[in-house]
Scaffold this active site. Structure first.
Site, PDB file in Angstrom:
ATOM      1  N   LYS A 165      39.905 172.466  62.061  1.00 16.17           N
ATOM      2  CA  LYS A 165      39.112 171.298  61.687  1.00 16.17           C
ATOM      3  C   LYS A 165      37.884 171.151  62.581  1.00 16.17           C
ATOM      4  O   LYS A 165      37.978 171.298  63.800  1.00 16.17           O
ATOM      5  CB  LYS A 165      39.959 170.025  61.785  1.00 16.17           C
ATOM      6  CG  LYS A 165      41.210 170.035  60.919  1.00 16.17           C
ATOM      7  CD  LYS A 165      40.868 170.140  59.435  1.00 16.17           C
ATOM      8  CE  LYS A 165      42.132 170.097  58.582  1.00 16.17           C
ATOM      9  NZ  LYS A 165      41.835 170.247  57.141  1.00 16.17           N
ATOM     10  N   HIS A 218      23.432 192.256  43.518  1.00 13.24           N
ATOM     11  CA  HIS A 218      22.236 191.897  44.292  1.00 13.24           C
ATOM     12  C   HIS A 218      21.366 193.126  44.541  1.00 13.24           C
ATOM     13  O   HIS A 218      20.135 193.069  44.394  1.00 13.24           O
ATOM     14  CB  HIS A 218      22.653 191.268  45.621  1.00 13.24           C
ATOM     15  CG  HIS A 218      21.548 191.186  46.637  1.00 13.24           C
ATOM     16  ND1 HIS A 218      20.417 190.413  46.457  1.00 13.24           N
ATOM     17  CD2 HIS A 218      21.402 191.789  47.850  1.00 13.24           C
ATOM     18  CE1 HIS A 218      19.628 190.538  47.508  1.00 13.24           C
ATOM     19  NE2 HIS A 218      20.193 191.366  48.366  1.00 13.24           N
ATOM     20  N   HIS A 231      23.824 195.905  60.323  1.00 17.23           N
ATOM     21  CA  HIS A 231      24.130 196.550  59.045  1.00 17.23           C
ATOM     22  C   HIS A 231      22.956 197.377  58.535  1.00 17.23           C
ATOM     23  O   HIS A 231      23.147 198.301  57.741  1.00 17.23           O
ATOM     24  CB  HIS A 231      24.552 195.506  58.010  1.00 17.23           C
ATOM     25  CG  HIS A 231      23.429 194.665  57.481  1.00 17.23           C
ATOM     26  ND1 HIS A 231      23.053 193.471  58.051  1.00 17.23           N
ATOM     27  CD2 HIS A 231      22.586 194.857  56.433  1.00 17.23           C
ATOM     28  CE1 HIS A 231      22.045 192.965  57.374  1.00 17.23           C
ATOM     29  NE2 HIS A 231      21.741 193.777  56.392  1.00 17.23           N
TER      30      HIS A 231
END
Length: 662
Positions: free
Chosen positions: A460, A172, A238
């Site tokens: 779940k 990327h 980041h």
């Protein structure tokens, strides 16, 4: 044949010794360059105004107008901007002969605007095909800090749901660096008056290449889930780590000297690169009219290429749209090549912005719709999200026991490695396998969670709902909500669930600018006047476009996976939605390993009739549906029987069924 005694022009290596921004040269600087390159015998030709005007006369008039007649306004000789448009025919008119001399002059002048005289490195990319990158970019790629990105998945744990989504941050980043060069060169060729230098091109490409250096294991899971759990209250992103890693990369690999060799100016170009990645580096000047230091105000458009803070249209999105769709198996409806064809720079209130044609407004709405679809179908997939939640939980439990050696031999944990770039360089997705295959007893809890992921014993999802207004989603709030869900036990439910059995997550869905419409910050131009920037409002485009551009989804998961606990958890969830006045929930039902989304009425039929608002909205929808004759329902036919709402009605209902009053 060259005349005897005539000095032979210098070759390519001599032509490279030139001033970087040749487009600002005056006549004297132009002549000095020619003299140094060995063409001193022709310098008088470049000084003469008559010959210069003759060369300008031969130029295309449309080009001259676009250049704001930069040639003809000069009164004495050839200046830097004119060199870019000099042809062999112009030199002949100026009296330069023979043909060999004219070609040698043109060849040397071309070195001024060529990005590199060295051979370009070719990469075969599955998205963009065979792409060429400058040797300086390859120097950045061939470092341990950049190669680290090969071991960080682009979409985190999404590959555990979408088998093809195993691509990484390395490919990327290479793609973004390539597209950054495509856009800045397209602008330079279309508008030479912007005075985009090859140093500008290199800096923009380096910023695109290095914009994701700071990502941690599993990409956004690290800074979006893990760090907030172990370092609550810390505003770590980041992008900040990318700037720190970039500084570390340049320093330990000795790239400053290499950058200077390729014509970059330090420290200005280093500042410019970092500003493109993370914005202004000096927060004290954020309120000023121009907070950036790497480039002046007249080159403000360069900050909109890699990470566009103004409207979100940037090459980073172009690459991940195409790349993620390719690996996910999802159709990509946005073609960045078309944007490249129509992109140009216009001035708006003293700043220069990248604009596109007015007819492209619909395509830009499609672009942001594609982004929204990717988030709904893949990035925020229910199963992928809970897998990342489980990975984050495992990392939290393993954090104190993982030892990573950093600079000066100092030891760091997973969470503290962000403080030292040498340690952070060693932190990649491999930490998952390191914990999974470990034998240390202190990692047993973390190892058990990761083993459950591998064996597909996942938490779940019991339901999803939407808040009516924006809600705070801090870690403390999510823990409080888990406790609330555990307290929302409906009467008649046997299973007892506690707060630790529930995981509550809040998902943000938007067009990239929270509640705002990003197209409102895009400027367009018309074919008749490409220099004038205009805005196009949503109502001018279509009445079918979204009214709102952001929403939140609240999901509740249950850690217990036996049938009895799951059925109870769904009813807990429906009751909690009623108490919280959230929208009518969708609950998740598992039958023979197949997941079916069901309305709250099916999951908890004894509860949902008690929520008046939910059924009022449903009756409104039903009244708007056509009858068998194609006509809508007649007014006044709605059941107007008053209904009581809330917990009081629930008490009466369950009391009638034999339950005790609360």
């Amino acid at each position: 044949m060259m005349e005897r005694g005539t000095k032979r022009p210098r070759r390519d290596e001599d032509c490279e010794n030139h001033v970087s921004d040749f487009r600002r040269w005056d006549v004297e600087e132009t002549v000095v360059y020619l003299r140094r390159a060995g063409f001193g015998k022709w310098e008088q030709k470049f000084r003469e105004d008559r010959n210069y005007r003759e060369a300008a006369r031969l130029r295309n008039t449309a080009v001259l107008q676009r250049l704001n007649t930069v040639w003809l306004k000069r009164e004495h000789g050839m200046t830097g901007p004119g060199l870019l448009y000099l042809t062999e025919a112009h030199l002949e008119k100026m009296g330069v002969s023979p043909l060999g001399s004219r070609l040698e002059i043109l060849h040397c002048l071309q070195k001024l605007w060529q990005i590199s005289n060295e051979p370009m490195k070719v990469f075969n990319d599955p998205i963009h095909g065979h792409i060429e990158l400058h040797p300086l970019l390859v120097q950045f790629i061939d470092t341990p800090q950049f190669q680290r990105l090969r071991h960080i998945k682009q979409l985190g744990a999404t590959y555990l749901v979408f088998p093809g989504a195993s691509h990484n941050r390395f490919e990327h980043s290479v793609g973004v660096g390539y597209l950054a060069g495509c856009l800045v060169r397209a602008l330079s060729e279309r508008q030479p008056e912007l005075l985009i230098t090859k140093q500008d091109v290199l800096c923009v490409q380096i910023a695109g290449l290095c914009h994701d250096l700071g990502h941690g294991p599993f990409s956004h899971m690290f800074d979006g889930m893990f760090i907030p759990k172990v370092r609550p209250g810390e505003k770590w992103k980041h992008e900040v780590a990318s700037v720190q890693m970039f500084d570390h990369l340049v320093k330990v690999n000795g790239l400053e000297e290499v950058m200077v060799h390729h014509g970059l100016t330090l420290p200005d170009d280093l500042i410019f690169i970092k500003e493109q990645i993370a914005g202004p580096l000096d927060n004290s000047v954020l309120d000023s009219s121009w907070p950036y230091k790497g480039r002046p105000l007249e080159k403000s458009f360069l900050y909109e290429i890699v990470a566009n803070k103004r409207n979100g249209i940037d090459v980073d999105k172009w690459d991940y749209f195409a790349r993620d769709c390719y690996h996910l198996g999802i159709q990509n409806n946005f073609d960045y090549q078309r944007f490249l064809k129509f992109a140009r720079v216009c001035e708006v209130r003293g700043k220069k912005h990248i604009c596109t044609r007015d007819k492209e407004v619909g395509n830009l709405y499609d672009m942001f719709h594609t982004r929204n679809c990717l988030h709904r179908r893949a990035y925020q997939h229910k199963v992928a999200n809970i897998i990342e939640t489980m990975i984050a939980e495992a990392f939290v439990k393993a954090d104190p026991h993982i030892r990573i050696q950093g600079s000066s031999g100092k030891i760091f944990t997973i969470s503290s490695a962000i403080e030292d770039m040498e340690a952070y360089t060693k932190l990649t997705d491999h930490i998952f396998e390191q914990i999974l295959y470990s034998s240390e007893p202190e990692l047993s809890e973390a190892r058990a969670i990761l083993n459950n992921i591998v064996c597909r014993r996942l938490y779940k999802c019991v339901g999803q709902t939407t808040p009516e207004t924006h809600v705070d989603a801090s870690q403390e709030k999510l823990l409080d909500w888990a406790k609330e869900v555990a307290r929302s036990k409906p009467s008649g439910t046997d299973a007892n669930l506690i707060a630790e059995d529930f995981v509550v997550s809040v998902i943000y869905m938007d067009y990239g600018m929270k509640e705002k419409n990003p197209i409102n910050n895009v400027h367009f131009y018309c074919k008749k006047d490409p220099t004038k920037a205009i805005k196009i409002r949503k109502k001018q485009v279509s009445k079918l476009l979204p009214e709102r551009f952001a929403e939140q989804l609240i999901r509740v998961y249950c850690k217990k996976t036996d049938d009895k606990s799951l059925e109870a958890a769904k009813k807990y969830f429906v009751q909690w939605c009623m108490d919280r006045n959230f929208t009518k929930p969708q609950a998740r039902l598992c039958i023979s390993n197949c997941v079916i989304t069901q309305d709250g009425d099916v999951i908890a039929p004894e509860l949902t009739p008690l929520k008046r608002d939910w059924h009022t909205l449903e009756r409104d929808d039903e009244d708007s549906e056509p009858d068998d004759n194609g006509e809508g329902a007649r007014p006044g036919t709605r059941d107007e029987t008053p209904r009581k709402a809330g917990r009081q009605v629930k008490v009466n209902l369950f009391q009638a069924q034999g339950g005790s009053r609360l």
